[in-house]
Scaffold this motif. Structure first.
Motif: not given
Lengths: 242, 242, 242, 242, 242, 242
Positions: B22, B79, B5, B205, B181, B201-202, B184, B96, B75, B73
């Motif tokens: 994650a 992106d 990640v 992902g 991120a 998204g983390v 998270a 993510i 993060a 991933v």
């Protein structure tokens, strides 16, 4: 008026081809300076190359701002770093894919792109989706010539003409867009053979940038293209921070 | 299974937040390693920052390939470097924003994004247009908190909850996507308060990358994501060439 | 974690194929139960069959809720009853077309679907329009094999490979999606022959459902997927009322 | 000419409202028969209800074919079972959402839908996306009246007028579409109050079905709407098999 | 009910073909009057012809309003002057491309247009984009017969059949739309040969206009189609002013 | 280089405003001639006016071809007769809505249009859909000032500024497009007050036409814009035939 035309790759001979096309497109009283990116790949033939061409583009735009440039043209058909460059610039910044696609829609209902490598076709389609209305870009065709071979290979023009002719037929298109800055010297000849407008993005980019400067249309600093917030950068890219 | 990640910015304390989320999302037998980008901006709050975060991301992916990582991933909610990273990687690479938007469409008809700064809303909309069907992303809302303040500002959760509640109402949406991120660690708490799924998204992902590795779906090496052609690079980025 | 994989048709031998693929895709600690629809058509090859498979799917989901299932996979490529099933379920419900199409967009820029009968191609296109961004699905191709012949016809794999190869070329795609649950056992072999990722929706569906359960993303009960209002039903379907 | 208008729910009093509107819209020489679905829910207010209304619709169409019906109207605004019904029918089959939306685009640039429950708004938007051009449906508004209350609640007309007036203003629309068969008796009164065309789908459906029959346009039996292949069905739905 | 069918070109023999098809499509009690445009081109085969056919169309609609016409059909496949005619008219105004495309989507999933000259294909695509959902029009094909040759050339039917057959195959379509009012007499014969519905816009236009009048759906006078503001006109067009 | 700027309405005082803006935008060596349409409406405020302005536009273009004009600008925001004019012209023809919208997308992510009458908003949206990518035009706003009052009403500038400010906020846009040729003299002042680029289509049209002429991009004569076929015309429009 001072326009900076930035070659995002680091090959100076290609910058020379770009400079010639750029100067021919500028009106009286416009000074065009062509710059080779100070860092990055020798040619741009993948997302990897394109992403890593952006720091060089941004360094060149930052320098242009210090030198009082009125506008910029990014002379690679992937338009690398366009959004970030607009954040740095006061005047307009035009990518050559953007310029060529806009110009093409003004002289015909649909255009075909003739580009270099097959793997870059997706990028051209992505840019068309961003720049122009949905059915304007009718097809993207690759002639399978690596970027740096464009200047040495005597068969290039012939292959671009043949591919363009097939594209007009197959796509039902009416205009050809040249999909690489390295094809900037081919426009007139290919147009003469195909009997349709053939748009070179370098020429289109210079002419559009000049047009925007003349009508007083700088990059909007409201919202997405406002000057980036200052902050520290580390490692090899330390110099890009503040 | 080894998943890397990558935190595209260079702030290690944010990498720690990302790592915690994650790891919580990974199944038994999955090793998650969180990496801070080795060069670039302290936070990503503009196209400029995002573009200049990409070299660090690519360096981290190249290292991951040498270390045998099975998937990646990225993060940061922009992106950054996703396409280029896919060219380098053998296994899947998930951004993510991409992960969160896909996951959101699987549990509701429309989602709203709650992000940090107003100027990044355009990027979120661009990504939604690329990743999901046209009406899935119903709105993108900014809470006007700089990225690095997320971890220190005790009012963050309250503001995200308030913004999320307003977004559900105004957009007629059914799911909230966290647009940074650095948020998270907020997912579960915000979901509890709003009574709808809240996608970080983390976590998404990591879970999607693991899913793809398990079903044997690596990045396709046919076409656009084939390994980039070798070539020289110059200047500060020389090390990225071959 | 308990995942119920529902075969919407009433042919038990096809449920066995589905179950094998589903179990292979599940991570440690995930129990996968495959269920044959308790009423409806022997195979699904028309809108008529698909519509009449839905009551069986809904009966199976209602039973799953009573049994405490954490998530569901609907194992027919038309994703019959997906919206209605989400109204009944607490956890996530994933259709295999949905799962396969989402997974495909994570490992390549464009995919082609290889399905059974020509007349089902429109349904696949409709689903692509709902699930993924506009240019992700590049083509839908039929091998003209009835669903129940898939398990007996030894030439199936060869024909799917040939059709897939032609689709990659013609569509300029980078990933193949298998368009029928009855092809669930072909993924690895076809991928080996074509050299691109080949996505079986059953495996993708299980892996995605597991991912959603693990990150705590249930079906949103706000808005469209709220529990249906209670009311009387009459006739053969009386048992579905309250 | 014999047209069958099918009420997909099982409430006979609502069939009577539908029948009155349907007959008023038919031209000389057209016989209109209104049928109550022989099985399924008392009203349709969720995806669950809608899915389970389809078997009754299909039974009614099959009966219509035996009786020589020339065309069909499906009188529920979710158009349940439309595709499957077309596979069974020789003549045209029109859903009332479909009919109303098409008619609306012929008399104004944009329309607003006024429907019953908030949770059905997504379905109306989905149908608009399928039937009409992208910007024709400007909004979908719910008056929060359960379907079966429409006939008893004396305030319905007033609330539909108020919602319609607000919709015209907010959406910038020019036509109102009534989003429930149970509103079929309101069209003229609401139109008189709002001063714009108000389209009742039942009337529009009958008029369009008659138009198609008169110009000799049956359902195409090439491709997607060909007669379904014969096969066994099991369980409660055994009678639908062959 | 009085419907005026306006032939936008000035060739009376073509008006006769149109009148026959129009009358055959009208129900009992509907009077159909076919009018030849009082000024403009002998046939419409370019944007230039189409633009210059509009004054004649508008003169005919103005006359129709004085005569109490209940609705109008514009019988040229480019639908010239449709928006302006709606501003003048009280009742509905239907273009034949509009009518044919709407009707086609009611009896199949996708249609192909068979038209006259290649250069008019773009106009047909533009109209499809305005009238119907994005994937309904699958292709536009030209038989390369000038408009006025349609009535004299005995090979027309054969060529339309051949082109239609190829279009069904190539486009994967299920319905044929005839793309010129001069083909109005071919519908039944071509349908018999191809085995799919073949839609003649003149018949469809009359049937739809009648349907709209019968259900009480006039042109909305709210917003874009309100009566035009009065003002002076000069030159040859003086008579169009007030 | 000779550019003809055509005022499609017949009010000479408005031509004077247009001429001033046009000349200010032209580069050295470009001769700009402004022409008042020789027939048609005094102002263009409806589809009716716009359609009846087209013959005057086409007469002016035909005259320009005889006089050797290198390019044309159509100076009404509805771009009346654009396609037909391109069929007549050898050089480029640019509409001012087209020019302004293209220019706006080059200096910001989204623009808002500020126009005159509410009823013309639909036309502006239609043109945006044709010219630019789907999310570029974020809103169209009317200041409710009749076209010919623009030059006499001293409050115009203030009202345009107020409307523009509200539009930027409401639409989240970054650029203002002036939606009427009669606003051509307001660009600089409004931009100074709003702090964003304000695009006047007359200036943009001249600058773009000049750009296209300079890079050798005439109207494509392949396909849709080929010279119209010769044919007889009758009635008041006889002179347009051949």
């Amino acid at each position: 008026m001072l326009l900076r035309v930035i070659n995002p790759n680091t090959t100076a001979s290609m910058t020379a081809v770009i400079a010639a096309s750029a100067r021919a497109a500028a009106g009286p009283g416009v000074r065009v300076e062509a710059i080779t990116a100070p860092m990055g790949p020798a040619s741009i033939e993948s997302h990897y190359d394109e992403a890593l061409a952006v720091p060089g583009v941004l360094a060149a735009v930052a320098e242009g701002e210090r030198d009082g440039a009125d506008g910029y043209v990014l002379a690679c058909f992937g338009d690398p770093g366009l959004d970030a460059a607009r954040e740095l610039a006061t005047g307009p910044v035009i990518g050559i894919a953007e310029a060529a696609m806009h110009a093409a829609t003004l002289v015909g209902r649909g255009f075909s792109v003739v580009t270099t490598l097959d793997r870059t076709r997706g990028r051209a389609r992505d840019l068309a989706a961003r720049y122009v209305a949905a059915d304007a870009c009718r097809g993207v065709h690759a002639c399978d010539i690596p970027v740096l071979d464009l200047e040495n290979d005597p068969s290039v023009r012939m292959r671009v003409v043949a591919l363009g002719r097939a594209a007009l037929e197959q796509d039902g298109s009416e205009v050809i867009v040249l999909g690489c800055a390295g094809m900037a010297d081919l426009g007139a000849a290919v147009s003469a053979e195909l009997g349709v407008p053939v748009i070179d993005g370098v020429a289109a980019g210079v002419a559009l940038a000049e047009a925007l400067v003349r009508i007083g249309a700088p990059t909007s600093k409201r919202g997405e293209y406002a000057t980036p917030p200052a902050k520290p950068y580390v490692g090899r890219l330390r110099a890009f921070g503040t």
